[in-house]
Design a protein around this motif. Sequence first.
Motif, PDB file in Angstrom:
ATOM      1  N   ILE A  28      45.958  41.890  54.957  1.00 19.20           N
ATOM      2  CA  ILE A  28      44.480  41.592  54.821  1.00 19.20           C
ATOM      3  C   ILE A  28      44.002  41.055  56.342  1.00 19.20           C
ATOM      4  CG2 ILE A  28      42.688  40.267  54.072  1.00 19.20           C
ATOM      5  CD1 ILE A  28      44.073  40.466  51.416  1.00 19.20           C
ATOM      6  N   TRP A  99      39.440  38.427  48.896  1.00 19.51           N
ATOM      7  CA  TRP A  99      40.605  39.481  48.325  1.00 19.51           C
ATOM      8  C   TRP A  99      41.130  38.380  47.279  1.00 19.51           C
ATOM      9  CZ3 TRP A  99      41.422  44.396  49.933  1.00 19.51           C
ATOM     10  CH2 TRP A  99      40.449  44.954  50.984  1.00 19.51           C
ATOM     11  N   THR A 132      42.147  48.138  52.797  1.00 23.92           N
ATOM     12  CA  THR A 132      41.415  47.363  53.914  1.00 23.92           C
ATOM     13  C   THR A 132      40.548  48.149  54.894  1.00 23.92           C
ATOM     14  OG1 THR A 132      43.700  47.135  54.532  1.00 23.92           O
ATOM     15  CG2 THR A 132      43.072  45.290  53.412  1.00 23.92           C
ATOM     16  N   CYS A 187      38.892  43.258  45.515  1.00 28.68           N
ATOM     17  CA  CYS A 187      38.251  42.869  46.505  1.00 28.68           C
ATOM     18  C   CYS A 187      36.823  42.643  46.373  1.00 28.68           C
ATOM     19  CB  CYS A 187      38.454  43.552  47.803  1.00 28.68           C
ATOM     20  SG  CYS A 187      37.367  43.168  49.121  1.00 28.68           S
TER      21      CYS A 187
END
Lengths: 550, 218
Positions: A28, A99, A132, A187
């Motif tokens: 992330i 997240w 992501t 997320c």
Amino acid sequence: METDLNSQDRKDLDKFIKFFALKTVQVIVQARLGEKICTRSSSSPTGSDWFNLAIKDIPEVTHEAKKALAGQLPAVGRSMCVEISLKTSEGDSMELEIWCLEMNEKCDKEIKVSYTVYNRLSLLLKSLLAITRVTPAYRLSRKQGHEYVILYRIYFGEVQLNGLGEGFQTVRVGTVGTPVGTITLSCAYRINLAFMSTRQFERTPPIMGIIIDHFVDRPFPSSSPMHPCNYRTAGEDAGVTYPSVEDSQEVCTTSFSTSPPSQCVFTVTKAHFQTPTPVVTDTLRVPMAGLAFSHQLSSSRLSYQPAVLGVGSADLAYPVVFATGLNATHPHQLMVPGKEGGVPPAPNQPVHGAQADQERLATCAPPDGAHCAATPSSSEDTETVSNSSEGRASPHDVLETIFVRKVGAFVNKPINQVTLTSLDIPFAMFAPKNLELEDADPMVNPPGSPETESPLQGSLHSDGSSGGSSGNTHDDFVMIDFKPAFSKDDILPMDLGTFYREFQNPPQLSSLSIDIGAQSMAEDLDSLPEKLAVHEKNVREFDAFVETLQ
Amino acid sequence: MNCRSEVLEVSVEGRQVEEAMLAVLHTVLLHRSTGKFHYKKEGTYSIGTVGTQDVDCDFIDFTYVRVSSEELDRALRKVVGEFKDALRNSGGDGLGQMSLEFYQKKKSRWPFSDECIPWEVWTVKVHVVALATEQERQICREKVGEKLCEKIINIVEVMSRHEYLPKMPTQSEVDNVFDTGLRDVQPYLYKISFQITDALGTSVTTTMRRLIKDTLAL
């Protein structure tokens, strides 16, 4: 079928979950660095590549993740969260994403830990890599630089989604069932900024000096567009080393068996790795109160008192952009030399008391006490920040350096060439620009637009009048170093912007000037007889010339 | 065993076809590739490491992640290029589709050839639009980027269901399940084909391309 997990399986599962959590954080944070990530495949297995994926470990990030976890693992009611937020150069910040790595009670007792769970965790990490790049914050993070930076914060405990504003959306990355519960990775992201950001940044006048410098003067000309992550070396260069994941003295050497799954062989070997860095043991013992985190963070983030930095907790949001030249003793800064060779000089920002636009702040920030308190205190943010901008390597610079350090991917021009115009409102770059700014931007105000008189018209009406409010020397505010994309000072002495400014107000044509025209007319009439005489002398030449034409 | 089938649809401009297809195919293959297997004694094996890299699209506001394997990327680019050319030359409505099929080989007795049994098929339907102005193209860049984001989320959602996957094979069976011909990664056996269709969905020009590594020829 076993209903209870044997101790070896339990140990393995705990290890898998721990390293999965650490790798999740790495993926992330690395996805929000603003760069493209590239790692190599290797056909020979190495002991350090958990889940058979080449994910680099940034030591500082691992350090912070371990500090946040404090030896615990995600469990029911205890989630590991990575919060991604945006902070502008004026000191305003906004949460973009949260997240969450959660565990629920739904167990899959029959699943094989060292085989199926491991492979499914690997698949989940691949999904995380893909997702992501897909949320709105990714494009924002790729454009971070002068105006804003992206920060991350790791906390453990209850998930807090208040900072995302209304109407946030969630995307589920995936789930993996284990004998002790189901791991879920998801997320939640803010959406009310996404639309503005992608459009706004492409049209924002570059007078703010945002990442139009992408293609100018890359400091490392040998580097390819894709930068393999190599933060460990950089960390050591800067004099601060963090224990890498390997320093926990556990590596993952997995062997899988093709015979019936009950005979799976999973070996964990203890091995030292090359980096002889000291193991930080005290972080594991620091008690973490999940709920207390957010408030502490909010106030520390917004007040920017240097004293807060000394607290030494994991409260602060860490710049995903790596800063250079920082005080090496400060444990919270990411000690990676970025793309510039040295510490960037401070920006010559005009000090503005941040007159927060209440309406704007209310729409951008949630009705959270901590955030709304930003309004009065944000004025001192910019004061503190600007005042400390003069110093270079003092600890007080640390915070200032955080958000001014990143000047864009390929720039080594000093930041002080950029001037922020007088925008007092928070999240100013997201606001529609006022007319003044738009006039000065050649991209927004092309030649011949109604706001600008054409040079021809201008010269006819008066001498040397400037075309409207645009132009270079007649501006009400200063625009310094407008650098359009793809321009290089080295190659061309004049870039598009300079060319445009210079030729926006050309001098009037002499023949169109009435006075001069009148004068020359009289002169012409006087000199006519002389000219006629000369031409008559050369009549023969003229005739010969005419004949050649026929 | 039933074959799982997933269908995705995209509407793109002509110059975006390649990147959109590569983004989808690479995302699927990212999830369906492992590291190279190294078999050891006693029936155990270890797995190599899969690297990843980000790819920025030139004609779409989008970035996707692919496996770090130049061979795999070249193979995909080749077939996507053929698809794009076929679309352009078809002169039709600009409709076409590509299929990425994962299959297992099942040995048959001589004289019959090995059977290919698909277990997952991804179909991407493409509609090519023609745009007139630069402003429309700019909007299309962003819109297609957003659409691709949705497609990636769809793909990931399917992957997270953890439905049928072939059993991990023994050393002698590995080529019936995986494509072992690549140097650095090992995707499941796959083949890619494409069709140009007219508005009714019938195949006007059927062009089949196979990418099969036949390690065991009959």
